[in-house]
Design an enzyme around this catalytic site. Sequence first.
Site, PDB file in Angstrom:
ATOM      1  N   SER A 168      84.775  75.449  48.218  1.00  0.00           N
ATOM      2  CA  SER A 168      84.394  74.159  47.645  1.00  0.00           C
ATOM      3  C   SER A 168      83.044  73.712  48.189  1.00  0.00           C
ATOM      4  CB  SER A 168      85.463  73.108  47.990  1.00  0.00           C
ATOM      5  OG  SER A 168      84.911  71.813  47.890  1.00  0.00           O
ATOM      6  N   GLN A 170      81.854  70.841  47.798  1.00  0.00           N
ATOM      7  CA  GLN A 170      81.969  69.470  48.294  1.00  0.00           C
ATOM      8  C   GLN A 170      82.431  69.475  49.743  1.00  0.00           C
ATOM      9  OE1 GLN A 170      84.343  67.351  45.402  1.00  0.00           O
ATOM     10  NE2 GLN A 170      82.800  67.609  43.809  1.00  0.00           N
ATOM     11  N   ASP A 316      83.789  74.682  36.678  1.00  0.00           N
ATOM     12  CA  ASP A 316      83.695  73.567  35.729  1.00  0.00           C
ATOM     13  C   ASP A 316      83.591  74.063  34.282  1.00  0.00           C
ATOM     14  OD1 ASP A 316      83.821  71.916  37.919  1.00  0.00           O
ATOM     15  OD2 ASP A 316      81.658  71.566  38.020  1.00  0.00           O
ATOM     16  N   LYS A 343      90.966  68.355  39.807  1.00  0.00           N
ATOM     17  CA  LYS A 343      89.696  67.843  39.276  1.00  0.00           C
ATOM     18  C   LYS A 343      89.943  66.455  38.664  1.00  0.00           C
ATOM     19  CE  LYS A 343      87.365  71.495  40.461  1.00  0.00           C
ATOM     20  NZ  LYS A 343      86.407  71.415  41.559  1.00  0.00           N
ATOM     21  N   ARG A 391      84.711  66.789  30.916  1.00  0.00           N
ATOM     22  CA  ARG A 391      84.619  68.194  30.477  1.00  0.00           C
ATOM     23  C   ARG A 391      85.670  68.518  29.414  1.00  0.00           C
ATOM     24  NH1 ARG A 391      80.265  69.537  33.037  1.00  0.00           N
ATOM     25  NH2 ARG A 391      80.075  68.919  35.201  1.00  0.00           N
TER      26      ARG A 391
HETATM   27  O1  SPQ Z   1      82.021  65.400  41.236  1.00  0.00           O
HETATM   28  P1  SPQ Z   1      83.279  65.851  40.588  1.00  0.00           P
HETATM   29  O2  SPQ Z   1      84.000  64.688  39.970  1.00  0.00           O
HETATM   30  O3  SPQ Z   1      84.171  66.613  41.513  1.00  0.00           O
HETATM   31  O4  SPQ Z   1      82.835  66.812  39.375  1.00  0.00           O
HETATM   32  C1  SPQ Z   1      83.150  68.159  38.953  1.00  0.00           C
HETATM   33  C2  SPQ Z   1      82.808  68.234  37.413  1.00  0.00           C
HETATM   34  O5  SPQ Z   1      83.532  68.803  36.606  1.00  0.00           O
HETATM   35  O6  SPQ Z   1      81.745  67.717  37.092  1.00  0.00           O
HETATM   36  C3  SPQ Z   1      84.593  68.591  39.238  1.00  0.00           C
HETATM   37  F1  SPQ Z   1      85.475  67.921  38.709  1.00  0.00           F
HETATM   38  O7  SPQ Z   1      82.248  69.110  39.551  1.00  0.00           O
HETATM   39  C4  SPQ Z   1      82.253  69.483  40.935  1.00  0.00           C
HETATM   40  C5  SPQ Z   1      82.610  70.964  41.054  1.00  0.00           C
HETATM   41  O8  SPQ Z   1      83.854  71.255  40.502  1.00  0.00           O
HETATM   42  C6  SPQ Z   1      80.864  69.236  41.459  1.00  0.00           C
HETATM   43  C7  SPQ Z   1      80.579  69.953  42.727  1.00  0.00           C
HETATM   44  C8  SPQ Z   1      79.374  69.568  43.515  1.00  0.00           C
HETATM   45  O9  SPQ Z   1      78.422  68.995  42.961  1.00  0.00           O
HETATM   46  O10 SPQ Z   1      79.370  69.885  44.730  1.00  0.00           O
HETATM   47  C9  SPQ Z   1      81.356  70.994  43.187  1.00  0.00           C
HETATM   48  C10 SPQ Z   1      82.582  71.440  42.505  1.00  0.00           C
HETATM   49  O11 SPQ Z   1      83.707  70.905  43.181  1.00  0.00           O
HETATM   50  P2  SPQ Z   1      84.347  71.618  44.477  1.00  0.00           P
HETATM   51  O12 SPQ Z   1      85.556  70.800  44.794  1.00  0.00           O
HETATM   52  O13 SPQ Z   1      84.688  72.991  44.029  1.00  0.00           O
HETATM   53  O14 SPQ Z   1      83.374  71.588  45.539  1.00  0.00           O
END
Ligand code: SPQ
Length: 430
Positions: A168, A170, A316, A343, A391
């Site tokens: 991830s 994030q 995504d 998500k 999405r």
């Molecule tokens: O920001 P958010 O709500 O989590 O948005 C999503 C999306 O579909 O736009 C996921 F729902 O994207 C994330 C992505 O899945 C954006 C992201 C980032 O900018 O760091 C990383 C991904 O999430 P993760 O949990 O895999 O790190």
Amino acid sequence: MTDYVFDSKGKTFTGEMTVPGDKSISHRSVMLGSIAEGTTTVEGFLLGEDCLSTIRCMSELGVTIERDGEHVTIHGNGLKGLTEPKTVLDVGNSGTTARLIIGLLSGQPFYSVISGDRSLNKRPMDRVTKPLKNMGGTFYGRENGRYAPLSIVGGALKAIHYQSPVASAQVKSSLVLAGLQASGETTIEEPHLSRDHTERMLRAFGVTIETEGTTHRVKGGQTLTATHIRVPGDFSSAAFFIAAALITPGSELIIKNVGINPTRTGLLTVLENMGASIELLNQREENFEPVADLHIKGQSLKATTVSGEVIPRLIDEIPILALIASQAEGTTVIKDAEELRVKETDRIQTVCEELTKIGVQIEPTPDGMIIQGQPRTSLKGGRVKSHGDHRIGMMLGVAAVLTDQPLILEEGEAIAVSFPGFYDFFTKNK
Ligand code: SPQ
């Protein structure tokens, strides 16, 4: 709640277009600009609701941010220049804003509270608060700090080595932002490489961050120096038009100025396995990020299996990939994608539920889905629903090119989270 009507039967996608700026890069430009020394300027910023939430939160933290359309100017005061917010930080629908800001605020000498919309407050935050607690962060939230609203009592942090159970970006970015404020060197190991925009952009701000395989190292106490950032078009937004052009015979589309960071373009790898040929024209690098123009033609496709390291590179894009697979010859299997369940919605459930309504043969599995391709068979029009997930909404908008009758998308306004103007683009353009 607004119904969007998609009446797209017989439409083809030709000519040239661009898509709005990358969401992940836009968020990071404002957060890193806010903790840099000096004035950072951003061009091509995404005016989606999620990125506007990041601007709002950083402004509440005392940073002066000016916006003129897609040009953003951030007057950073360094990592020690943030101030205690006077109100709850509203992250809206944005998981990225929430998780990155938690990491950043865990090392700040003040108290803050974050909260979001109904969807956001159901998404797990303990994936970041657990390792951040080991660094010295203090958090209070529902279910022992698992969910927002979440209070953060910032303070001194110490570096850790963290082996993340999920790939991830994030989680990684949250710990990197905490690590920049910690004593010592923080290392983060992930099972597969997730998107690396934070690492690339930190280098543009003059920070040393090392990556070896899937392990990242960053030392605390470094200074970020303001810079200029040009945000490329969002590959995840382009994916909806890639799909639309691929599945409509007679289409030939060029999407200009799209980010093609390999940690984001797993969809291209999978489409190649499905027999598609997509050309990358005019490849170049801007601000440490690779960019190209994409050339897509309508083509026939064959089924495939999608699993393993490619999953974080297309996480995504799985909703739109499910629709593409419905037009491929054979049975497509998507595995190892349990992350979809946390998500904006449980995307395994919402994709299967909505595509079933229009006649796609699709079955959910615990970690993915199985899609029986039915090329050249019309799908059914009628009412479908975004479930408040941008999405899912855009995927259903694209599905309307295959339906015998128009599709009426309930809660269509969710699309503005990442692609304001998608509806006009899609219904009017080409
Ligand atoms: O920001 P958010 O709500 O989590 O948005 C999503 C999306 O579909 O736009 C996921 F729902 O994207 C994330 C992505 O899945 C954006 C992201 C980032 O900018 O760091 C990383 C991904 O999430 P993760 O949990 O895999 O790190």
